[in-house]
Scaffold this active site. Structure first.
Site, PDB file in Angstrom:
ATOM      1  CE  LYS A 182      -2.982   3.234   1.364  1.00 23.66           C
ATOM      2  NZ  LYS A 182      -2.084   4.308   1.491  1.00 23.66           N
ATOM      3  CD  GLU A 263       9.955   2.358  13.062  1.00 24.23           C
ATOM      4  OE1 GLU A 263      10.631   1.730  12.096  1.00 24.23           O
ATOM      5  OE2 GLU A 263      10.032   3.384  13.351  1.00 24.23           O
ATOM      6  CB  CYS A 300      11.401   6.202  13.926  1.00 19.60           C
ATOM      7  SG  CYS A 300      12.493   5.688  12.743  1.00 19.60           S
ATOM      8  CD  GLU A 389       6.936   9.901  17.079  1.00 17.50           C
ATOM      9  OE1 GLU A 389       8.111   9.317  16.535  1.00 17.50           O
ATOM     10  OE2 GLU A 389       5.995   9.306  16.503  1.00 17.50           O
TER      11      GLU A 389
HETATM   12  P1  NAP Z   1       0.346   7.296   9.000  1.00 14.54           P
HETATM   13  O1  NAP Z   1      -1.010   8.532   8.694  1.00 14.54           O
HETATM   14  O2  NAP Z   1       0.231   6.418   9.991  1.00 14.54           O
HETATM   15  O3  NAP Z   1      -0.190   6.697   7.532  1.00 14.54           O
HETATM   16  C1  NAP Z   1       0.753   5.554   7.145  1.00 14.54           C
HETATM   17  C2  NAP Z   1       0.025   4.704   6.279  1.00 14.54           C
HETATM   18  O4  NAP Z   1      -1.036   3.987   6.805  1.00 14.54           O
HETATM   19  C3  NAP Z   1      -0.572   5.395   5.126  1.00 14.54           C
HETATM   20  O5  NAP Z   1      -0.325   4.764   3.816  1.00 14.54           O
HETATM   21  C4  NAP Z   1      -1.982   5.560   5.370  1.00 14.54           C
HETATM   22  O6  NAP Z   1      -2.653   5.588   4.177  1.00 14.54           O
HETATM   23  C5  NAP Z   1      -2.237   4.122   6.204  1.00 14.54           C
HETATM   24  N1  NAP Z   1      -3.131   4.227   7.165  1.00 14.54           N
HETATM   25  C6  NAP Z   1      -3.065   5.109   8.175  1.00 14.54           C
HETATM   26  N2  NAP Z   1      -4.133   4.942   9.115  1.00 14.54           N
HETATM   27  C7  NAP Z   1      -4.916   3.932   8.774  1.00 14.54           C
HETATM   28  C8  NAP Z   1      -6.161   3.450   9.001  1.00 14.54           C
HETATM   29  N3  NAP Z   1      -6.898   3.632  10.087  1.00 14.54           N
HETATM   30  N4  NAP Z   1      -6.516   2.229   8.520  1.00 14.54           N
HETATM   31  C9  NAP Z   1      -5.767   1.787   7.185  1.00 14.54           C
HETATM   32  N5  NAP Z   1      -4.551   2.569   6.625  1.00 14.54           N
HETATM   33  C10 NAP Z   1      -4.255   3.539   7.577  1.00 14.54           C
HETATM   34  O7  NAP Z   1       1.694   7.978   8.934  1.00 14.54           O
HETATM   35  P2  NAP Z   1       2.047   9.353   8.278  1.00 14.54           P
HETATM   36  O8  NAP Z   1       1.270   9.559   7.025  1.00 14.54           O
HETATM   37  O9  NAP Z   1       3.380   8.981   7.629  1.00 14.54           O
HETATM   38  O10 NAP Z   1       2.197  10.490   9.035  1.00 14.54           O
HETATM   39  C11 NAP Z   1       1.366  10.856  10.047  1.00 14.54           C
HETATM   40  C12 NAP Z   1       2.057  10.884  11.553  1.00 14.54           C
HETATM   41  O11 NAP Z   1       2.669   9.428  11.741  1.00 14.54           O
HETATM   42  C13 NAP Z   1       3.124  11.769  11.614  1.00 14.54           C
HETATM   43  O12 NAP Z   1       2.596  13.088  12.143  1.00 14.54           O
HETATM   44  C14 NAP Z   1       3.912  10.943  12.790  1.00 14.54           C
HETATM   45  O13 NAP Z   1       3.035  11.415  14.124  1.00 14.54           O
HETATM   46  C15 NAP Z   1       3.755   9.713  12.635  1.00 14.54           C
HETATM   47  N6  NAP Z   1       4.898   9.008  11.958  1.00 14.54           N
HETATM   48  C16 NAP Z   1       5.776   8.384  12.793  1.00 14.54           C
HETATM   49  C17 NAP Z   1       6.903   7.861  12.245  1.00 14.54           C
HETATM   50  C18 NAP Z   1       8.122   7.109  13.018  1.00 14.54           C
HETATM   51  O14 NAP Z   1       8.693   6.579  12.419  1.00 14.54           O
HETATM   52  N7  NAP Z   1       7.758   6.951  14.300  1.00 14.54           N
HETATM   53  C19 NAP Z   1       6.972   7.708  10.767  1.00 14.54           C
HETATM   54  C20 NAP Z   1       6.187   8.297   9.826  1.00 14.54           C
HETATM   55  C21 NAP Z   1       5.057   8.938  10.427  1.00 14.54           C
HETATM   56  P3  NAP Z   1      -4.190   6.454   4.211  1.00 14.54           P
HETATM   57  O15 NAP Z   1      -3.979   7.641   4.856  1.00 14.54           O
HETATM   58  O16 NAP Z   1      -4.226   6.529   2.758  1.00 14.54           O
HETATM   59  O17 NAP Z   1      -5.164   5.356   4.743  1.00 14.54           O
END
Ligand code: NAP
Length: 522
Positions: A182, A263, A300, A389
């Site tokens: 995905k 993660e 991260c 975080e």
């Molecule tokens: P994210 O919102 O968790 O999204 C990552 C992936 O998961 C995307 O492909 C998203 O696709 C999918 N996804 C998210 N929630 C979902 C759900 N409820 N059901 C199905 N699929 C889902 O992460 P992000 O867009 O990279 O960043 C948002 C926040 O994540 C950041 O502000 C940060 O706090 C955190 N983050 C942390 C790290 C780390 O290494 N600790 C790394 C990156 C991000 P769709 O939105 O298209 O569904």
């Protein structure tokens, strides 16, 4: 060059609905529009992966390794085209993305070597003892086999090394699992370019096209459908805690639950021990600011919490931090969503009584401004939200009364990817006392360095107790990551004609445990 299509088992497929990527630096829409993946695309990709799985799993290891090397060569050959698109979509600088491409192809080549080495199969042979009293002992032989098709969620903050052909995909393919990715909606063009390279490698190796698919989209429903597809056997994810928890919930609620290796979040506590602080307060202050602001803090392993003992040296450290911060330019953040989450996180820190130490330069709309706060150990413990975080270039310095307070804070923290000690020899006795707490806290313990930067090696652990990851027994970086996508199978009293070759008696080039002893025979 880009088509904007999804790759479903070799077929570049359009969609009824579309979305656009945005240029991270300006927020402007980028060409072309991308097809929103559909439930049908997910179902077709998973069906093709399941159909290809037996053949891919049975491929001789030398051919599996050659496929990984071919992927690496084809991704490397994308060169500047890949870097330029990833720069537009992520806002990350050229040097960083060129380095990330090197890491991506390097880890594919490392996994190729690992596949050939074969030790990951965990081969064991316990010979029968037919004369054992009171009961005979059967012949038992064990190896690890691939779990089946794996769903991989590309990470926004590593558009190459942790996305379409990143660590999760490399380790799953190395284990012998077909992969359905995905794609992260922030970098669909980068994803398409890499998917094209993987497809070319599939064709070169003569593999079934179901070995790999890429579905893009902006709706949670797409990822949910992928995790719920009965043909998917495991999930790899890097992203938000909310996203990881949602996917874990979907996986656990399936008629056949599956593991999710997510993660999610980590503040990577760093302890600046008193003797080291005394001798190097200024150097530590400058290095800390460099680490927390690297890549706009979107790692991260960003040092989100620093613990120090109140002293004149700590006061010097804080003054250096304030001064060094002033020279940090505002940097483009990965997505508007990440930028607004960062702004909210900063406001929450200030709302919990932390004092601003200093800031970097203020930037325009899509930029993140580096910010460091300080709070006493007592106030930190009274406000657990300060331990969450905040993804971006911020950090909190916690000033503690003594090492007992440092130990109490560390013992009360959530699971972490890393924890770090900066220490001089005079700090070793106190550091030794902390070790059991640190081992319980994090997947990696670091001495006298900053946590940003993860080597891809055999002994690396990029994991840790929840919420750093969903399963603290695993790592998502390094060759041990392969273990997440394997399952042990034992063969009892099977005739040689039915046993896997690797478990037959006789010389073996692979490390095996025979009757309890580790053996390699050449
Ligand atoms: P994210 O919102 O968790 O999204 C990552 C992936 O998961 C995307 O492909 C998203 O696709 C999918 N996804 C998210 N929630 C979902 C759900 N409820 N059901 C199905 N699929 C889902 O992460 P992000 O867009 O990279 O960043 C948002 C926040 O994540 C950041 O502000 C940060 O706090 C955190 N983050 C942390 C790290 C780390 O290494 N600790 C790394 C990156 C991000 P769709 O939105 O298209 O569904």
């Amino acid at each position: 060059m880009l088509t904007g299509k999804n790759l479903i088992a070799g077929e570049w497929r359009n969609g009824a609905a579309q979305f656009t990527a945005v240029e991270a630096a300006s927020g402007a829409a980028l060409e072309p529009a991308f097809a929103q993946g559909s439930a049908q695309d997910v179902a077709d990709a998973c069906a093709a992966a399941a159909a290809a799985q037996p053949l891919y799993a049975a491929l001789p290891l030398s051919q599996r390794a050659a496929f990984l090397r071919s992927m690496a060569a084809k991704i490397d050959a994308l060169g500047d085209t890949l870097t330029q698109r990833a720069m537009l979509e992520s806002g990350l600088p050229e040097a960083r993305l060129n380095g990330e491409r090197g890491r991506t192809v390097g880890q594919l080549r490392l996994f190729a070597e690992e596949v050939e080495n074969g030790g990951w199969q965990g081969l064991r042979i316990d010979h029968a003892q037919p004369d054992r009293a009171p009961l005979p002992k059967p012949d038992l032989r064990m190896r690890k086999i691939p779990v089946g098709p794996v769903a991989v969620f590309g990470a926004s903050n590593f558009p190459l090394a942790f996305s379409v052909a990143g660590g999760d995909t490399a380790s799953a393919l190395a284990a012998g699992c077909c992969v359905v990715v995905k794609g992260h909606p922030a970098h669909p063009g980068t994803s398409e370019l890499v998917a094209g390279a993987i497809l070319a490698a599939i064709h070169e190796a003569g593999l079934p096209e179901g070995v790999f698919s890429l579905v893009n989209g902006t709706e949670n429903a797409l990822g949910e459908a992928l995790v719920k597809d009965p043909r998917i056997a495991a999930v790899g994810f890097t992203g938000s805690r909310a996203g990881g928890l949602a996917l874990m919930g979907h996986a656990a609620a399936r008629p056949v639950p599956i593991p999710v290796y997510a993660e999610m979040s980590s503040v990577n506590p760093v302890v600046l021990m008193p003797a080291r602080m005394e001798e190097a307060a200024e150097a530590l202050g400058n290095a800390y600011v460099g680490s927390l602001s690297l890549g706009a803090g979107q790692f991260c392993t960003n040092p989100g919490i620093v613990l120090a003992i109140e002293s004149a040296a700590t006061t010097r450290f804080i003054a250096t931090v304030a001064e060094a911060l002033a020279a940090i330019p505002a940097q483009t953040m990965l997505t508007p969503g990440i930028q607004s989450a960062y702004a909210k996180g900063i406001a929450a820190i200030a709302g919990h009584g932390a004092t601003l130490v200093g800031t970097g330069a203020e930037g325009s709309g899509t930029c993140g401004r580096a910010q460091v706060f300080t709070v006493s150990g007592t106030d930190f413990r009274a406000n657990p939200a300060l331990g969450h975080e905040v993804f971006g270039p911020s950090s909190i310095i916690v000033t503690c009364a003594d090492m007992d307070e440092v130990a109490a804070i560390l013992a009360g923290m959530e699971g972490q990817l890393t924890t770090t000690l900066h220490m001089a020899p005079g700090d070793y006795p106190a550091a030794r006392d902390l070790m059991p707490i640190l081992e319980g806290l994090a997947g990696r313990i670091i001495a006298n360095a900053w946590p940003t930067g993860v080597e891809v090696t055999h002994a690396m652990v990029h994991g840790g107790p929840f919420p750093a990851t969903s399963d603290g027994r695993s790592t998502s970086v390094g060759t041990l990551a392969i273990d997440r996508f394997l399952r042990p199978v034992s063969y009892q009293d099977l005739p040689a004609a039915l046993l896997p070759k690797a478990l037959l008696d006789g010389p073996s080039t692979v490390l095996r445990r025979v009757d309890g002893r580790f053996e390699t025979q050449g």
